[in-house]
Design a protein around this motif. Structure first.
Motif, PDB file in Angstrom:
ATOM      1  N   LEU A 167       0.841  -1.193   0.000  1.00 56.06           N
ATOM      2  CA  LEU A 167       0.000   0.000   0.000  1.00 56.06           C
ATOM      3  C   LEU A 167       0.879   1.248   0.000  1.00 56.06           C
ATOM      4  N   LEU A 168       0.338   2.344  -0.499  1.00 54.47           N
ATOM      5  CA  LEU A 168       1.077   3.609  -0.478  1.00 54.47           C
ATOM      6  C   LEU A 168       1.474   3.968   0.952  1.00 54.47           C
ATOM      7  N   ALA A 169       0.572   3.735   1.900  1.00 54.61           N
ATOM      8  CA  ALA A 169       0.885   4.055   3.307  1.00 54.61           C
ATOM      9  C   ALA A 169       2.118   3.276   3.779  1.00 54.61           C
ATOM     10  N   VAL A 185       6.746  12.863   9.142  1.00 53.09           N
ATOM     11  CA  VAL A 185       6.711  12.568  10.570  1.00 53.09           C
ATOM     12  C   VAL A 185       5.923  11.299  10.846  1.00 53.09           C
ATOM     13  N   ASP A 186       4.764  11.147  10.196  1.00 56.26           N
ATOM     14  CA  ASP A 186       3.912   9.989  10.454  1.00 56.26           C
ATOM     15  C   ASP A 186       2.979   9.781   9.270  1.00 56.26           C
ATOM     16  N   VAL A 187       2.377   8.598   9.235  1.00 56.19           N
ATOM     17  CA  VAL A 187       1.456   8.228   8.161  1.00 56.19           C
ATOM     18  C   VAL A 187       0.260   7.538   8.794  1.00 56.19           C
ATOM     19  N   GLY A 188      -0.932   7.958   8.405  1.00 57.27           N
ATOM     20  CA  GLY A 188      -2.159   7.333   8.887  1.00 57.27           C
ATOM     21  C   GLY A 188      -2.884   6.626   7.757  1.00 57.27           C
ATOM     22  N   LEU A 210      -1.075  11.988   5.910  1.00 56.72           N
ATOM     23  CA  LEU A 210       0.336  11.933   6.277  1.00 56.72           C
ATOM     24  C   LEU A 210       0.683  13.270   6.911  1.00 56.72           C
ATOM     25  N   LEU A 211       1.657  13.244   7.785  1.00 56.13           N
ATOM     26  CA  LEU A 211       2.043  14.429   8.535  1.00 56.13           C
ATOM     27  C   LEU A 211       3.473  14.811   8.167  1.00 56.13           C
TER      28      LEU A 211
END
Length: 190
Positions: A38-40, A65-68, A72-73
């Motif tokens: 997955l892209l995530a 920083v992070d991925v949901g 994404l952050l």
């Protein structure tokens, strides 16, 4: 003795055929494995690295920083955070060769399962001043007042003023499908 030689030859042929089959199947297996990424997961492999994103209306960049699940952050060089709707990302540059394993239970996984609406509700709870970047290239500034099932409501006011009735110039409901990203204001100096 001839039988032993014959069996040895046959075993060598079978081993050679099996090796050839396995070698032929390797690219197919690799393609199948890549097809499940997955892209995530791909993005999580680049946490901590600088990325550039193509999005409607504006290019975005920063350290991942992070991925949901659907966001994404990024952190930019000025100390602002940028919550980006993954559905609005049309291309990503700066990815590393690493891919994170598929998400599973463990520390930090609860935050990653939170969707964009819940992340926006956190901004609403914190009363953070934000710029909401839209798919039409425009931006709205103010404070997230509430987040509905498919919209975010923003009390518009200048970023350098707190959300007070006198500072609010308008209240707008924005469909979540129109939100590209939400950027926090610059940290206060002092």
């Amino acid at each position: 003795m001839r039988w032993e030689q014959l069996f040895a030859d046959l075993e060598a042929q079978v081993a050679e055929q099996e090796a050839a089959l396995e070698q032929a199947e390797e690219p197919s297996r690799t393609r199948a494995e890549h097809g499940r990424v997955l892209l995530a997961d791909r993005l999580r492999g680049a946490v901590g690295h600088e990325l550039s994103l193509r999005c409607p209306g504006t290019p975005l960049a920063g350290r991942l920083v992070d991925v949901g699940v659907d966001w994404l952050l990024l952190a930019d060089g000025q100390g602002r955070e940028l919550l980006v709707a993954t559905a609005q990302v049309t291309a990503v540059g700066g990815l590393t060769s690493a891919t994170a394993p598929a998400s599973g239970p463990g520390p930090g996984e609860v935050a990653r399962r939170l969707d964009l609406r819940r992340a926006l509700r956190g901004l609403s709870r914190d009363r953070a001043a934000v710029s909401c970047l839209l798919t039409d290239g425009g931006a709205l500034t103010g404070t997230v007042d509430r987040v509905g099932a498919d919209f975010v409501e923003l009390a518009e006011h200048p970023l350098d003023q707190p959300r007070r009735r006198a500072a609010v110039t308008a209240v707008r409901a924005v469909p979540l499908t129109a939100v590209v990203a939400v950027r926090t204001a610059l940290p206060a100096v002092g």
